[in-house]
Design a protein around this motif. Structure first.
Motif, mmCIF file in Angstrom:
data_model
loop_
_atom_site.group_PDB
_atom_site.id
_atom_site.type_symbol
_atom_site.label_atom_id
_atom_site.label_comp_id
_atom_site.label_asym_id
_atom_site.label_seq_id
_atom_site.Cartn_x
_atom_site.Cartn_y
_atom_site.Cartn_z
ATOM 1 N N VAL B 131 0.847 -1.206 0.000
ATOM 2 C CA VAL B 131 0.000 0.000 0.000
ATOM 3 C C VAL B 131 0.874 1.245 0.000
ATOM 4 N N LYS B 132 1.928 1.189 0.798
ATOM 5 C CA LYS B 132 2.835 2.346 0.863
ATOM 6 C C LYS B 132 3.461 2.608 -0.505
ATOM 7 N N GLU B 133 3.821 1.490 -1.158
ATOM 8 C CA GLU B 133 4.443 1.641 -2.472
ATOM 9 C C GLU B 133 3.477 2.286 -3.454
ATOM 10 N N GLY B 134 2.215 1.830 -3.437
ATOM 11 C CA GLY B 134 1.234 2.425 -4.338
ATOM 12 C C GLY B 134 1.050 3.902 -4.077
ATOM 13 N N ALA B 135 0.982 4.261 -2.784
ATOM 14 C CA ALA B 135 0.783 5.675 -2.451
ATOM 15 C C ALA B 135 1.984 6.514 -2.874
ATOM 16 N N CYS B 136 3.196 5.965 -2.628
ATOM 17 C CA CYS B 136 4.406 6.698 -3.031
ATOM 18 C C CYS B 136 4.415 6.936 -4.520
ATOM 19 N N TRP B 137 4.055 5.917 -5.259
ATOM 20 C CA TRP B 137 4.080 6.021 -6.711
ATOM 21 C C TRP B 137 3.106 7.096 -7.199
ATOM 22 N N LEU B 162 7.533 10.011 3.536
ATOM 23 C CA LEU B 162 8.380 9.453 2.484
ATOM 24 C C LEU B 162 9.757 9.124 3.032
ATOM 25 N N VAL B 163 10.255 10.012 3.904
ATOM 26 C CA VAL B 163 11.573 9.734 4.479
ATOM 27 C C VAL B 163 11.518 8.471 5.336
ATOM 28 N N LEU B 164 10.385 8.246 6.012
ATOM 29 C CA LEU B 164 10.237 6.991 6.766
ATOM 30 C C LEU B 164 10.197 5.803 5.823
ATOM 31 N N CYS B 165 9.527 5.989 4.681
ATOM 32 C CA CYS B 165 9.420 4.885 3.722
ATOM 33 C C CYS B 165 10.777 4.478 3.201
ATOM 34 N N ILE B 166 11.661 5.459 3.059
ATOM 35 C CA ILE B 166 12.988 5.131 2.546
ATOM 36 C C ILE B 166 13.701 4.174 3.476
ATOM 37 N N GLU B 168 12.440 1.744 5.117
ATOM 38 C CA GLU B 168 11.849 0.404 5.173
ATOM 39 C C GLU B 168 12.755 -0.605 4.490
ATOM 40 N N PRO B 169 12.634 -1.902 4.875
ATOM 41 C CA PRO B 169 13.525 -2.886 4.251
ATOM 42 C C PRO B 169 13.198 -3.265 2.815
ATOM 43 N N GLU B 170 11.961 -3.071 2.361
ATOM 44 C CA GLU B 170 11.631 -3.546 1.011
ATOM 45 C C GLU B 170 12.269 -2.645 -0.037
ATOM 46 N N ILE B 171 12.943 -3.293 -0.994
ATOM 47 C CA ILE B 171 13.703 -2.507 -1.969
ATOM 48 C C ILE B 171 12.787 -1.716 -2.898
ATOM 49 N N ALA B 172 11.668 -2.316 -3.327
ATOM 50 C CA ALA B 172 10.802 -1.604 -4.272
ATOM 51 C C ALA B 172 10.269 -0.330 -3.626
ATOM 52 N N LEU B 173 9.935 -0.409 -2.347
ATOM 53 C CA LEU B 173 9.437 0.772 -1.643
ATOM 54 C C LEU B 173 10.508 1.842 -1.547
ATOM 55 N N LYS B 174 11.735 1.412 -1.261
ATOM 56 C CA LYS B 174 12.830 2.377 -1.187
ATOM 57 C C LYS B 174 13.014 3.092 -2.511
ATOM 58 N N ARG B 175 12.953 2.288 -3.598
ATOM 59 C CA ARG B 175 13.149 2.880 -4.924
ATOM 60 C C ARG B 175 12.142 3.970 -5.191
ATOM 61 N N ILE B 176 10.894 3.619 -4.948
ATOM 62 C CA ILE B 176 9.834 4.564 -5.283
ATOM 63 C C ILE B 176 9.896 5.786 -4.390
ATOM 64 N N ALA B 177 10.214 5.585 -3.104
ATOM 65 C CA ALA B 177 10.283 6.751 -2.206
ATOM 66 C C ALA B 177 11.420 7.671 -2.644
ATOM 67 N N ALA B 178 12.565 7.075 -3.029
ATOM 68 C CA ALA B 178 13.687 7.908 -3.477
ATOM 69 C C ALA B 178 13.312 8.668 -4.748
ATOM 70 N N SER B 179 12.609 7.978 -5.649
ATOM 71 C CA SER B 179 12.217 8.636 -6.890
ATOM 72 C C SER B 179 11.256 9.782 -6.620
ATOM 73 N N THR B 180 10.350 9.591 -5.644
ATOM 74 C CA THR B 180 9.405 10.659 -5.312
ATOM 75 C C THR B 180 10.133 11.865 -4.728
ATOM 76 N N LEU B 181 11.073 11.608 -3.823
ATOM 77 C CA LEU B 181 11.817 12.728 -3.244
ATOM 78 C C LEU B 181 12.589 13.472 -4.327
ATOM 79 N N SER B 182 13.126 12.695 -5.280
ATOM 80 C CA SER B 182 13.855 13.327 -6.381
ATOM 81 C C SER B 182 12.930 14.239 -7.183
ATOM 82 N N ASP B 183 11.710 13.750 -7.494
ATOM 83 C CA ASP B 183 10.817 14.570 -8.309
ATOM 84 C C ASP B 183 10.291 15.778 -7.556
ATOM 85 N N ILE B 184 10.159 15.656 -6.241
ATOM 86 C CA ILE B 184 9.686 16.814 -5.481
ATOM 87 C C ILE B 184 10.762 17.882 -5.448
#
Lengths: 361, 498
Positions: B131-137, B162-166, B168-184
Motif C-alpha cells: 500500500v505504501k508503495e502504491g501511495a508513493c508512486w 516518504l523519508v520513513l518509507c525510505i 523500510e527494508p523492502e527494496i521496491a518501496l525504497k526505490r519509489i520513495a527515493a524517486s518521489t523525493l527526487s521529483d519533489i
C-alpha cells in the motif's frame, strides 16, 4: 612786476611805483599768503609724494620678495621631491623584493603547486587502483554467483537422474568400461541423494535474491517450503488434506494481535508469570524427570529415593526388585507357568537369517 | 447484470492492453467507464476491488480513457471510500490515481482537487508495504509535473512519511520513495530545502553502497536534484560524507548509475571553487575521467560538463584536471561522438581547461585538439550552438597559446575570424625567438602569411606587419605572392651585357 613796470614808459613808471608802494603791505600779505598756501600745498604734495613713493617702493620690494619666495618654494619643491623619490625608489626596491618574495612563497608558490599536483596524481592513481579492485571484486562476485548457480543446477540434475548410477553388475552411461576413470557426472551421481518424485520447487515469497549473496542475510521469510518427506513414504489413502497445507497451518508463526503484544503488564503476561511461579513452587524436588531409557547410562548418578519410598535404613524392594505386591496365600499352585506348546521354529530365526553385511549404517 | 459486468471486468483483467484497445473505440469510452462505475459501489469487496483494478488499467493505457474516468466523477467516490477498505483495495485505488495523474498536469490537478492527497497520506501511514508503495508512486506521478503540484504534495505532509518509507527494508518501496523525493526536490530550492529539513539526505547517503542498481539510480538522482539549487544545499549533501563512496558508483555495471553519479558530482562541482577543490582532493576527477573513457553516448555528458566546471573555477584546478590525464578522453569525445550537444560540451570543457595560461594552452594544444576544433567549426553539418562553442573555445585557447608548432597546422585552413588570433600569437612570439623564426620560414608559414589579404589598418594587418618586420626585406619579398612573375619580368627586360 618791477621789471614789467620797468619795461613800460618812464612817465608811467613813477606813477606805477607809487601805486605799487601803496599796495606794498597788501602785496606783502598777498605774497605771504600765496607763499603760505603754496608752502602748505607743497607740504601736502610732498607728503603725498612721499606716501606714493613709499607705497610704490614697498610694493616693488614685496613683489620682489614674493618672487623670491616663489623661487625658493620651487627649488625646495624640486629638491624635496627629488630626495623623496630617491628615497622612494629605495623603498620601492625593498617593497618590490618583499612583495615578490611573499607572492612567490605564499600565494603563487610554484613548488607548492607542483607538489600539490604530484600529490593529486598520486591520489588519483590510488583512487583508480581502488576502483579497479572494487570492479574486479564485483566481477568475481558475479562469476562466483554464476558458478554457484551452475553447480546447483548440476547437482539438481544429478539428483533427478540418480537412477543412471552404475551398479556392480551394470555400468551406467557415465561410467563406460572403455574410459580410464569415470565421468565427473558419475562421481556427482554417487554423491547425491536421490530425488523423490513429488519435489516441488517452492519459491520463497521474497524475490529479492540480492539478500542471498553476498550479504548472506535472508530476510525473515514466511515458511511455506515443504520439508522433505521421509523416504519410502506412501501417499496416505483417504480424503486427507495436503501435507503441505497441514504443516503450514501447524507451523504458522504467531501473529499476536496488538492488544496481546502490547504491554509488559498485559494480563496474559501476568497470568503466565503466575503459572510459572506456581510451577516453581509446587514440585517436590528440583531435578527433572528423566526417562528410564537413560537409567543405565548414568550409573554414577545414584538414584535418590524419596522419603516415602525409603525403608527404615535401606531401600525398599518395591520399585526396584518387584513392582507388584505379592500375596502368596492367594496362589492356587506353588509352581510357576510352564510352556506346554513348543515354540515356533521360525520365530527363533527372527533377525538371524540374513548376514550382518546387509545392514547398512 | 452485475455478473456480466464482473465477467467483463475479469476478462479485462486477465488480458493485456490489447483487450482495452480492441474493445474501446472512441465512442464507447464513457459507456465502458459507466459500466464499471456502479461496480465500485458493489456490496462484495472483491468486486469493488476488481472494478477499481479495471479502471486503473484503462486509465493507464490511454489519455482519453483517463479523462473519461475523471469526467465520470469516479475520483471523489474512490477517495472517500478508501480509508475504510482493506489493503488490496487501497493498493488498487492508489494504482488508479497514479494511472490518471501520470498523463498530464491537468489530470494530476484534477486528482489533487478531488482530495486525493490526504487519502494517499493515510495510505502512506499504513503497515502494508504494498500500500505504501502504491501511495508513493501516486505521489511521484503527481509531483513530477510542475512546482505547484509538488507544493501541494508537500503541504499534504507527505515528505516526512516518504523519508520513513525510505528506511523500510523492502527494496521496491525504497526505490519509489527515493524517486518521489527526487521529483519533489527538482523544481525549486524551497522544495529541496523542505526535503532536506525532513532529514532525507542522511538516509539517501546511507543507501548509496546498496547493491541494487535501480535503487542507486534513484538515490543518486535525488541527491543531485537537491544539490543543484544552491551552494548551501550542495554543502549539506557533501557533509553527508558521500565522497569517496560515490566514486564506486562511477564504476558500476549499470550505465544509468554511472550517469546519475556523474550528474551528482557535476551539480556539486559547479557551485564554488572550494567544492571543486574538495572533489579534486578526494580523487573524484580521476574517477570521472575513467568513467568518461568507458562509456559512450549521452551517458558521458554529465562527466564532461563536470570537468568543464572544475576547470573553469581556477587555473590550479584546471592544472589538476590536466595532470589527471583529462584531455585525451575529451578529445576522443570530440572525435567519436555523433551527437552535437555532446561535442559542444566537450569543446566547451576543453576551452575552459585551456584558457588560463600558456602552460594550459600548451597542454591542450599538445593533444592535437586544435585542428579537431577547427574542423568542427568549419564543418557545415554542425549546429549553430556547436559552432559557437567551438569558436569560443578556439579563441580562448589561441589567445594564450604560445606553442608555435601546434599553431602551424592551423594557419593553412583557418577562416579569417580565427586567423586573426593565430597571426596575433605569431606576432607576439616571433620577435623574441630566432629559432622559431627560422622554423616559421622553413615550414612555409611566412609564405602563407604573405598570401593573406587583410584590410589595411585592421588588427590583422598590424599583426602581419609585425611579423614582416621580424624578417629581412629580401625574404619577405621573396615569399610575397607573384614574386616569381616579377623576377621573370626582370629576366625579360634584362639586356645581357655582351
Amino acid at each position: 612786476m618791477a621789471a614789467a613796470s620797468g619795461g613800460r614808459e618812464e612817465g608811467g613808471s613813477m606813477a606805477a611805483l607809487a601805486r605799487l608802494q601803496e599796495r606794498l603791505s597788501e602785496l606783502r600779505e598777498e605774497y605771504f599768503l600765496a607763499n603760505r598756501s603754496i608752502d602748505e600745498d607743497r607740504k601736502i604734495k610732498y607728503r603725498a609724494a612721499v606716501k606714493i613713493q613709499s607705497w610704490f617702493r614697498g610694493w616693488r620690494v614685496r613683489a620682489y620678495l614674493r618672487h623670491l619666495n616663489a623661487m625658493v618654494i620651487l627649488i625646495q619643491k624640486w629638491w624635496r621631491g627629488y630626495r623623496c623619490r630617491k628615497h622612494f625608489r629605495k623603498m620601492l626596491e625593498i617593497q618590490k623584493r618583499w612583495r615578490g618574495y611573499y607572492v612567490r612563497k605564499y600565494i603563487h608558490n610554484y613548488y607548492a603547486l607542483k607538489k600539490y599536483l604530484q600529490a593529486v596524481s598520486v591520489n588519483n592513481a590510488f583512487v583508480r587502483s581502488e576502483l579497479q579492485e572494487y570492479v574486479e571484486m564485483k566481477e568475481n562476485e558475479e562469476k562466483m554467483k554464476d558458478l554457484e548457480k551452475k553447480e546447483k543446477e548440476k547437482k539438481y540434475q544429478a539428483r533427478k537422474m540418480h537412477y543412471l548410477l552404475s551398479t556392480e553388475q551394470i555400468a551406467g552411461i557415465y561410467n563406460s568400461p572403455f574410459r580410464k576413470s569415470p565421468d565427473p557426472m558419475e562421481l556427482l551421481l554417487r554423491n547425491s541423494k536421490p530425488l523423490s518424485h513429488r519435489r516441488k520447487q517452492v519459491k520463497s515469497p521474497f524475490a529479492y535474491e540480492l539478500y542471498d549473496w553476498p550479504t548472506c542475510k535472508k530476510p525473515p521469510a514466511f515458511v511455506t517450503a515443504l520439508p522433505l518427506p521421509p523416504i519410502g513414504r506412501q501417499k496416505p489413502q483417504g480424503p486427507f488434506r495436503d501435507t503441505a497445507e497441514v504443516l503450514w497451518q501447524r507451523y504458522k508463526p504467531l501473529e499476536p494481535t496488538l492488544r496481546v503484544a502490547e504491554s509488559i503488564n498485559s494480563p496474559l503476561e501476568k497470568a503466565r508469570e503466575g503459572i510459572k511461579r506456581e510451577e516453581w513452587r509446587n514440585p517436590i524436588h528440583d531435578n527433572e524427570f528423566l526417562p528410564f531409557s537413560s537409567y543405565h547410562k548414568n550409573e554414577d548418578e545414584k538414584y535418590e529415593p524419596s522419603l516415602c519410598k525409603s525403608g527404615k535404613y535401606v531401600r525398599e524392594a518395591y520399585g526396584t526388585k518387584h513392582f507388584r505386591e505379592v500375596y502368596p496365600n492367594k496362589w492356587i499352585a506353588d509352581k510357576d507357568f510352564r510352556t506346554v506348546v513348543p515354540s515356533i521354529f521360525l520365530f527363533e530365526k527372527f533377525g538371524k537369517t540374513y548376514s550382518r553385511a546387509g545392514q547398512i549404517v | 447484470m452485475w455478473f456480466l459486468c464482473l465477467t467483463y471486468v475479469l476478462s479485462r483483467l486477465q488480458g493485456s492492453k490489447k483487450v482495452p484497445k480492441c474493445q474501446c473505440k472512441g465512442r464507447s469510452f464513457p459507456s465502458v467507464v459507466s459500466l464499471l462505475r456502479p461496480l465500485l459501489l458493489d456490496v462484495v469487496p472483491s468486486v469493488r476491488q476488481t472494478a477499481a483494478l479495471g479502471l486503473g488499467r484503462l486509465a493507464d493505457y490511454n489519455v482519453d480513457l483517463a479523462e473519461a474516468v475523471v469526467k465520470a466523477g469516479i475520483l471523489p467516490q474512490l477517495v472517500r471510500s478508501l480509508p475504510e477498505e482493506n489493503r488490496y483495495y487501497k493498493k488498487t485505488a492508489a494504482f488508479v490515481l497514479r494511472a490518471i495523474a501520470k498523463h498530464s498536469p491537468q489530470l494530476a490537478q484534477a486528482v489533487v482537487q478531488s482530495g486525493a492527497l490526504e487519502t494517499l497520506v493515510i495510505c502512506l501511514e499504513d503497515f502494508d508495504p504494498g500500500v505504501k508503495e502504491g501511495a508513493c508512486w501516486a505521489f511521484d506521478y503527481i509531483a513530477r509535473h510542475n512546482p505547484e503540484l509538488s507544493q501541494a504534495v508537500v503541504e499534504a505532509g507527505a515528505v516526512p512519511l516518504l523519508v520513513l518509507c525510505i528506511q523500510e527494508p523492502e527494496i521496491a518501496l525504497k526505490r519509489i520513495a527515493a524517486s518521489t523525493l527526487s521529483d519533489i526536490s527538482k523544481h525549486s530550492p524551497e522544495l529541496a530545502q523542505t526535503v532536506v529539513d525532513a532529514g532525507a539526505i542522511a538516509h539517501l547517503a546511507q543507501m548509496i553502497p546498496n547493491p541494487d542498481a535501480k535503487l542507486k539510480r534513484q538515490v543518486l538522482s535525488a541527491l543531485s536534484q537537491i544539490a543543484k539549487h544552491s551552494v548551501d544545499l550542495a554543502e549539506l549533501v557533501v557533509e553527508a560524507e558521500i565522497f569517496p563512496v560515490v566514486l564506486t558508483c562511477l564504476k558500476d555495471s549499470d550505465e544509468y548509475v554511472k550517469k546519475n553519479g556523474a550528474t551528482l558530482i557535476r551539480e556539486i562541482a559547479k557551485h564554488s571553487p572550494e567544492l571543486s577543490q574538495l572533489i579534486v582532493n578526494s580523487g573524484g576527477v580521476a574517477a570521472v575521467i575513467d568513467c568518461i573513457g568507458s562509456c559512450r553516448g549521452t551517458v558521458r555528458l554529465p562527466g564532461i560538463m563536470m570537468l568543464g566546471y572544475v576547470a573553469a573555477h581556477s587555473e590550479n584546478l584546471s592544472m589538476a584536471v590536466i595532470v589527471s590525464k583529462g584531455i585525451p578522453p575529451l578529445c576522443a569525445c570530440l572525435i567519436e561522438e555523433h551527437e552535437d550537444h555532446i561535442k559542444a560540451a566537450a569543446a566547451w570543457a576543453l576551452g575552459q581547461i585551456g584558457r588560463h595560461t600558456a602552460e594550459h594552452a600548451r597542454h591542450v594544444a599538445g593533444a592535437n585538439v586544435l585542428p579537431t576544433l577547427l574542423d568542427i567549426y568549419v564543418d557545415t553539418r554542425s549546429s549553430e550552438d556547436l559552432k559557437m562553442k567551438a569558436k569560443k573555445a578556439l579563441k580562448n585557447i589561441l589567445q594564450k597559446c604560445t606553442h608555435l608548432p601546434a599553431l602551424e597546422p592551423l594557419l593553412h585552413d583557418a577562416p579569417p575570424s580565427i586567423m586573426k588570433h593565430i597571426i596575433g600569437q605569431f606576432s607576439k612570439v616571433l620577435p623574441h625567438d630566432s629559432k622559431a623564426r627560422r622554423l616559421f620560414v622553413t615550414t612555409g608559414g611566412l609564405k602563407k602569411v604573405q598570401e593573406i589579404k587583410a584590410d589595411a589598418g585592421s588588427l590583422l594587418q598590424e599583426y602581419i606587419n609585425a611579423i614582416n618586420n621580424c624578417y629581412p626585406e629580401e625574404i619577405v619579398r621573396f615569399y610575397s605572392p607573384g614574386y616569381s612573375e616579377i623576377l621573370l619580368e626582370r629576366v625579360e627586360s634584362y639586356q645581357p651585357v655582351l
